[in-house]
Design a protein around this motif. Sequence first.
Motif, PDB file in Angstrom:
ATOM      1  N   UNK A 138       8.306   1.270  -9.403  1.00 51.31           N
ATOM      2  CA  UNK A 138       7.461   0.086  -9.260  1.00 51.31           C
ATOM      3  C   UNK A 138       7.902  -0.832  -8.124  1.00 51.31           C
ATOM      4  N   UNK A 139       9.256  -0.838  -7.831  1.00 53.98           N
ATOM      5  CA  UNK A 139       9.781  -1.854  -6.910  1.00 53.98           C
ATOM      6  C   UNK A 139       9.276  -1.703  -5.471  1.00 53.98           C
ATOM      7  N   UNK A 140       8.821  -0.491  -5.114  1.00 49.86           N
ATOM      8  CA  UNK A 140       8.410  -0.292  -3.723  1.00 49.86           C
ATOM      9  C   UNK A 140       7.190  -1.143  -3.391  1.00 49.86           C
ATOM     10  N   UNK A 141       6.292  -1.335  -4.369  1.00 53.05           N
ATOM     11  CA  UNK A 141       5.182  -2.242  -4.062  1.00 53.05           C
ATOM     12  C   UNK A 141       5.298  -3.581  -4.787  1.00 53.05           C
ATOM     13  N   UNK A 190       0.820  -1.203   0.000  1.00 50.46           N
ATOM     14  CA  UNK A 190       0.000   0.000   0.000  1.00 50.46           C
ATOM     15  C   UNK A 190       0.862   1.264   0.000  1.00 50.46           C
ATOM     16  N   UNK A 191       1.957   1.261   0.776  1.00 50.04           N
ATOM     17  CA  UNK A 191       2.839   2.428   0.794  1.00 50.04           C
ATOM     18  C   UNK A 191       3.461   2.681  -0.564  1.00 50.04           C
ATOM     19  N   UNK A 192       3.813   1.598  -1.269  1.00 49.71           N
ATOM     20  CA  UNK A 192       4.455   1.755  -2.569  1.00 49.71           C
ATOM     21  C   UNK A 192       3.476   2.115  -3.665  1.00 49.71           C
ATOM     22  N   UNK A 193       2.182   1.848  -3.412  1.00 51.64           N
ATOM     23  CA  UNK A 193       1.161   2.045  -4.446  1.00 51.64           C
ATOM     24  C   UNK A 193       1.125   3.484  -4.952  1.00 51.64           C
TER      25      UNK A 193
END
Lengths: 324, 307
Positions: free
Chosen positions: B273-276, B262-265
Amino acid sequence: MLAFLIRRISQSAVVLLVMSLLVFVGVFYIGNPIDILIAPDATPAEYARAVHELGLDKPLWEQYTIFLKGALHGDFGNSFVYNEPALKVILDRLPATLELAFTAMFIAVIFGIPLGMVAGMKANNWIGRNIMRFSILGFSLPTFWVGLMLIIIFSVQLNWLPSGGRGETVMLLGIPVSFLTLSGLAHLILPATNLALFKTSLAIRLTRAGVQENMQMDYVKFARAKGLSETRVIGLHVMKNIMIPVITVLGMEFGSLIAFAVVTETIFAWPGMGKLVIDSIGVLDRPIIVAYLLITVTMFIIINLVVDILYSILDPRVRLGQER
Amino acid sequence: MSEHTTEAVVQAPAVQDESLILEAVKEFFENRVAAVGLVIFIIMIGVALFAPYITPQNPYDLMSIDIMDGKLAPGSKSFDGSVTYWLGTDSQGRDMFSSILYGLRISLGVGVVSTIIALVIGAVIGLWAAFVGGKTDSVIMRIVDLQLSFPAILVALILLAILGKGVDKIILALILVQWAYYARAIRSNVIVERSKEYVEAAKCLALPQRRIMFSHVLPNCTPELIVISTVKVASAIALEATLSFLGLGMPITEPSLGLLISNGFKYLQSGYYWISFYPGVALLILIVSINLVGDRLRDVLNPRLKR
């Protein structure tokens, strides 16, 4: 039948009453709405007056009765955010959710049933097995994860489809719909596919099981003995026999589509009821939360009741009113 | 089926023969895919348990993260050159690999704890309903039916809208969603088992009912319980991730995989993209491996499917 109806309806009423009490006590009583409604620097006298005006100094049961009376007339109070009646705010967003849910169901039926028939006919070869693998994935992957992947692939990487919003809408019989415009359709594809995935897997499984069961039956042997082509045997004779259970189960699942739309709408920023309630929980817009929960629960109770009644009509073997 | 019945009679009171367990283990590993699933699942549990010792940094120790390292692509080096972020960093400069392992810990913990509690509650209620029978039984089963007619996400949504966020609240929600499945499964199992001869034999010995219930009948229901609970752990983890993604589940101080996604969204559209994506991959691997194990267990432990 009549006894059954009366018992079920009264049971449903009890469930609704308990739910409304739970939701009311939980949302309004435990979470004190006054802290949001009143300025933080209000004097104790102003505070007391606001409490009195809102009726928050009355005993709990009295507050609940007032709430219940309002709710029965469709009055859940005004939304804190939109400053409009909560019911109206929700009903304004109902068409978007229904459009999404119907499209998802449509996708599940047109893909799930044919794939399930193939999987049932070719249970032991690679096509059948791969279809079943797909359906296992569809069951076990969380909806929001699939939605995320759809956005990464189709909107971020390929840039084919928009990732959020509803696009252009046109009025159809006084209801805004997006599937009749090109931009609306483009916006609809990803969320509807996302929402449909679970039900497609379900349709595949049901159809496959139905095909496998029916293929053993004498009428199939007889149809083959008559020299009918395999497509005709499967496409017409078997199809007719499996459609009723498949459609009934999918129909029963329609309510859960609306519940799961909460997830899909949030990911794709689809302006429906589901996104509304998640946003409302975020900003503690209590009248909206209460109205949404009670409307959804009522809808489920009605769907379950209708399904039970329809079952008895469609299948005379199901005896209503007979307790185990 | 008949073979199974005689087995049960011979082995009463339901203590599994060691060779039978060995046989089941052997049979389990005959399926390569399931074996791989099990190995992956065990590795996941291992890295989750030992996350503090494996990860290059503690993502929630403010001393070890550097805002200068924010949103770095996978494979880049940190600002001071000491760490390589193989899976990139998030907006606060946390190493994604470390965050994922810590998130895995929370996701697995919540899923397993809630499933075990739900299993115990459901088993006791189901057993009780089956043995007492009559009015109690039909009232309990009516409640179970009623709850199962609502989708899990709606039940959880109602509860969390009322209670608010928190680890304890999400565990409570997951228990409430799951207990009914176990109660129903146990009850139907017990009703089948109760009519078997070993129960009759136990009754003839005038054993107390509680003992028959817990030490004779319940052990014979365990295979079924194991199968259901494996699959249910996966669905509990998925539901927790979903609720956390919606912002209803875990608080920001306990970031599970769902909350990481959710944080990376927010940054997805900007190309980070890699955060989520990577937390999503971890969640996928976790859920699929548990399901592979569960599916195989069902084949191995279900006597009805055996010839």
